[in-house]
Scaffold this active site. Sequence first.
Site, short mmCIF file in Angstrom:
data_model
loop_
_atom_site.label_atom_id
_atom_site.label_comp_id
_atom_site.label_asym_id
_atom_site.label_seq_id
_atom_site.Cartn_x
_atom_site.Cartn_y
_atom_site.Cartn_z
N GLY A 51 -19.90 -45.24 -36.64
CA GLY A 51 -19.71 -45.06 -38.11
C GLY A 51 -19.90 -43.70 -38.62
N HIS A 52 -19.04 -43.11 -37.58
CA HIS A 52 -19.25 -41.61 -38.64
C HIS A 52 -18.88 -40.80 -38.21
CE1 HIS A 52 -22.18 -41.37 -34.61
NE2 HIS A 52 -21.56 -40.95 -34.14
N SER A 53 -18.05 -39.49 -38.52
CA SER A 53 -17.87 -38.33 -37.48
C SER A 53 -18.78 -37.29 -37.17
CB SER A 53 -16.86 -37.75 -38.61
OG SER A 53 -15.62 -37.11 -38.15
N ARG A 98 -15.94 -42.93 -35.44
CA ARG A 98 -15.62 -43.16 -34.44
C ARG A 98 -16.48 -44.72 -35.11
NH1 ARG A 98 -17.89 -39.65 -31.92
NH2 ARG A 98 -15.90 -38.22 -33.32
#
Length: 134
Positions: A51-53, A98
């Site tokens: 839940g991040h990039s 992702r």
Amino acid sequence: MTTIHDSNLIEITKVNDVRGNLSVIENDAIPFEMKRIYYLYDIPSGAKRGGHSHIDQHEFLIALSGSFDVVLKDGKEQKTVTLNRPNVGLHIVNGIWRELKNFSSGAVCLVVASDVFKEEDYIRNFKKFKSSKN
């Protein structure tokens, strides 16, 4: 500007042996220098990770045991990659959102990262991520 098509599966060396198989990850096996390795395990049923990039960091994910899905987003397109083989990993380039989900019982996700942990390299808000892609 990176897209989901810049992330790809990489098969790493697998040495077959009647006593058990062996796989090796060395710097020439992945397209970046390793600086950090960590792993996810004991993930509760239905839980999601990621839940991040990352702004700069690249990652290489492998399902050492079990399976899980990696949902990749670039702000325009999305694709899901299922990891379930300990000698095939997913190289995720920088600038890709992702999410990891659908972990099987006993799944272990190994992550090889191109840098040490730096909070300032993370984008944890999807709206902020999408605006960074424009």
